[in-house]
Design a protein around this motif. Structure first.
Motif, PDB file in Angstrom:
ATOM      1  N   LEU A 143      71.822 -44.919  85.132  1.00  0.00           N
ATOM      2  CA  LEU A 143      71.192 -43.633  84.887  1.00  0.00           C
ATOM      3  C   LEU A 143      71.974 -42.890  83.808  1.00  0.00           C
ATOM      4  O   LEU A 143      73.094 -42.429  84.042  1.00  0.00           O
ATOM      5  N   CYS A 144      71.379 -42.814  82.639  1.00  0.00           N
ATOM      6  CA  CYS A 144      72.004 -42.106  81.515  1.00  0.00           C
ATOM      7  C   CYS A 144      71.504 -40.671  81.489  1.00  0.00           C
ATOM      8  O   CYS A 144      70.320 -40.420  81.258  1.00  0.00           O
ATOM      9  N   THR A 145      72.406 -39.750  81.731  1.00  0.00           N
ATOM     10  CA  THR A 145      72.076 -38.332  81.645  1.00  0.00           C
ATOM     11  C   THR A 145      72.231 -37.893  80.186  1.00  0.00           C
ATOM     12  O   THR A 145      73.330 -37.621  79.717  1.00  0.00           O
TER      13      THR A 145
ATOM     14  N   THR B 181      68.214 -33.766  87.451  1.00  0.00           N
ATOM     15  CA  THR B 181      68.628 -35.161  87.286  1.00  0.00           C
ATOM     16  C   THR B 181      69.504 -35.599  88.448  1.00  0.00           C
ATOM     17  O   THR B 181      69.307 -36.680  89.026  1.00  0.00           O
ATOM     18  N   GLN B 182      70.471 -34.770  88.803  1.00  0.00           N
ATOM     19  CA  GLN B 182      71.427 -35.149  89.840  1.00  0.00           C
ATOM     20  C   GLN B 182      70.803 -35.156  91.233  1.00  0.00           C
ATOM     21  O   GLN B 182      70.977 -36.115  92.000  1.00  0.00           O
TER      22      GLN B 182
ATOM     23  N   GLU C  39      79.058 -35.192  88.012  1.00  0.00           N
ATOM     24  CA  GLU C  39      77.963 -35.343  88.975  1.00  0.00           C
ATOM     25  C   GLU C  39      78.219 -34.613  90.286  1.00  0.00           C
ATOM     26  O   GLU C  39      78.170 -35.198  91.373  1.00  0.00           O
TER      27      GLU C  39
ATOM     28  N   THR D 170      80.172 -42.592  89.431  1.00  0.00           N
ATOM     29  CA  THR D 170      79.840 -41.434  88.606  1.00  0.00           C
ATOM     30  C   THR D 170      80.915 -41.105  87.585  1.00  0.00           C
ATOM     31  O   THR D 170      82.039 -41.622  87.636  1.00  0.00           O
TER      32      THR D 170
ATOM     33  N   SER E  72      67.798 -37.885  91.584  1.00  0.00           N
ATOM     34  CA  SER E  72      68.276 -39.270  91.674  1.00  0.00           C
ATOM     35  C   SER E  72      69.054 -39.511  92.955  1.00  0.00           C
ATOM     36  O   SER E  72      68.891 -40.547  93.615  1.00  0.00           O
TER      37      SER E  72
ATOM     38  N   VAL F  36      75.567 -35.086  92.961  1.00  0.00           N
ATOM     39  CA  VAL F  36      75.605 -36.365  93.668  1.00  0.00           C
ATOM     40  C   VAL F  36      76.636 -36.293  94.790  1.00  0.00           C
ATOM     41  O   VAL F  36      76.385 -36.736  95.915  1.00  0.00           O
TER      42      VAL F  36
ATOM     43  N   THR G 201      63.889 -42.905  89.965  1.00  0.00           N
ATOM     44  CA  THR G 201      65.022 -43.525  90.641  1.00  0.00           C
ATOM     45  C   THR G 201      64.564 -44.341  91.837  1.00  0.00           C
ATOM     46  O   THR G 201      65.124 -45.414  92.126  1.00  0.00           O
TER      47      THR G 201
ATOM     48  N   TYR H  28      76.155 -43.610  86.968  1.00  0.00           N
ATOM     49  CA  TYR H  28      75.840 -42.371  86.263  1.00  0.00           C
ATOM     50  C   TYR H  28      76.765 -42.231  85.051  1.00  0.00           C
ATOM     51  O   TYR H  28      77.988 -42.352  85.178  1.00  0.00           O
TER      52      TYR H  28
ATOM     53  N   ALA I 191      77.239 -45.037  94.724  1.00  0.00           N
ATOM     54  CA  ALA I 191      77.188 -44.419  93.397  1.00  0.00           C
ATOM     55  C   ALA I 191      78.536 -44.488  92.691  1.00  0.00           C
ATOM     56  O   ALA I 191      79.594 -44.337  93.316  1.00  0.00           O
TER      57      ALA I 191
END
Length: 375
Positions: free
Chosen positions: A198-200, A84-85, A104, A100, A88, A107, A244, A170, A98
């Motif tokens: 972006l929902c983790t 995911t990280q 993250e 966060t 994206s 990221v 993304t 994030y 970003a």
């Protein structure tokens, strides 16, 4: 039009009703929506994504070890969320920005954070070791969901500047129960802000499962605000990269915000102060271990003859080198003078801050008087 592949009846904790390009066993799957967004990802590029994820996992493990050794006050592990990280973050351009949470790490590394940036805040040596302007990431937010509001405000600034850029927000599944997230999506939809949410969804908000927060997949909430959404396999780096890229392209070209739910799993504790065995079943952990984001990329690369011992050793060496630098930055850190904590609070001098500095200085000086008296 809602861009989502999850049917309305999909259970909130389903891991199958997601867009996916790599199966858990590494098989490349076609997807009519996502394929075009990763058409340029050739084997060398996929090896690069694997390298990023492997290095991230190794640095994350180093952070846990440093905390257990008493060198860091706290560490929020991200093992299991590498796809995911990295997927994206690699979709972002340098001009994107970003916002966060504290988890993250991938990221931060992808955007150019230094070894010291990774650890000094968790060591308590500085308010924030990263320079947001240099790395394109705002100071990580501890207040759950607050960064979504910041991301939308920044995106509205992008609009006014007329720039072809976007912001990324994030946050975790737990933040979806916070009012800040709802307010951020209202503003984003109303003003058509160039922001990607972006929902983790890592299944757990500390000890609360996502099924207690929502009866439907979290991606289904966004269309209620007028924001198109997609639900992807958060352990599939290709799907995360593609989704993304789609969302960022939409934002940059003036089509407005988009929402991504990346369905993944937090393999470790919420933070190093948490014990997930108190609320999580071992069978659940075993289930997700079979869906490891690194293992599926490795399996795919091996199937096409792009993963061998030389590449494995090269990745391990890169990870060891960065972890050595992280450990050195941590162990060599020196606590700054107490008064310096007020140096970077405001961009310009502030009378109230001057008063605080004076009072803190007097307080610190009182200890010297006590020592002289004892002498």
């Amino acid at each position: 039009m809602v861009y989502t592949l999850a049917p309305v009846t999909a259970p909130v904790d389903s891991v199958e009703d997601v867009a996916r390009l790599l199966s858990p066993d590494g098989t490349r799957l076609p997807d009519r929506h996502l394929d075009a967004w990763v058409a340029d990802v050739d084997p060398p590029a996929l090896r690069g994504l694997y390298r990023d994820m492997a290095v991230l996992r190794r640095v994350d493990a180093e952070g846990v070890a440093l905390q257990r050794q008493g060198q860091l006050g706290l560490w929020p592990p991200c093992r299991g969320q590498e796809a995911t990280q990295i997927g994206s973050a690699r979709a972002m351009r340098r001009e994107d920005f970003a916002f966060t949470s504290y988890r993250e790490l991938g990221v931060f590394l992808t955007r150019g954070a230094t070894p010291a940036d990774v650890v000094l805040t968790w060591r308590g040596e500085t308010h924030s070791s990263m320079d947001p302007a240099q790395v394109g990431v705002a100071i990580p937010q501890i207040i759950i969901g607050a960064q979504t509001v910041h991301a939308v405000g920044y995106a509205m600034g992008i609009q006014r500047d007329g720039a072809e850029a976007a912001s990324m927000a994030y946050f975790g599944d737990g933040a979806m129960s916070e009012g800040d997230v709802g307010e951020a999506m209202v503003f984003a939809a109303t003003f058509g802000a160039p922001v990607v949410f972006l929902c983790t969804n890592n299944q757990w908000a500390i000890s609360e499962p996502v099924s207690l927060q929502s009866r439907i997949p979290l991606s289904r909430r966004a269309p209620g605000y007028g924001i198109p959404s997609i639900r992807v396999d958060g352990n599939d780096v290709l799907a995360c990269l593609a989704a993304t890229r789609w969302a960022l392209d939409r934002a940059r070209t003036g089509a407005g915000p988009a929402f991504i739910e990346a369905v993944t799993y937090r393999m470790g504790p919420h933070t190093t102060s948490d014990d997930p065995t108190r609320y999580r079943d071992a069978a659940e952990l075993a289930f997700w271990e079979q869906r490891d984001p690194l293992a599926r990329v490795e399996a795919h690369l091996r199937s096409i003859g792009e993963f061998d011992d030389v590449f494995r050793d090269e990745v391990a060496a890169a990870a060891d080198e960065l972890c050595g630098a992280v450990r050195t930055a941590c162990l060599d850190a020196r606590t700054p003078e107490p008064l310096t904590m007020l140096d970077d609070v405001y961009a310009e001098p502030h009378p109230a801050l001057d008063l605080q500095r004076e009072r803190l200085g007097a307080y610190l000086a009182s200890f010297a008087d006590d020592e002289e008296a004892r002498a």
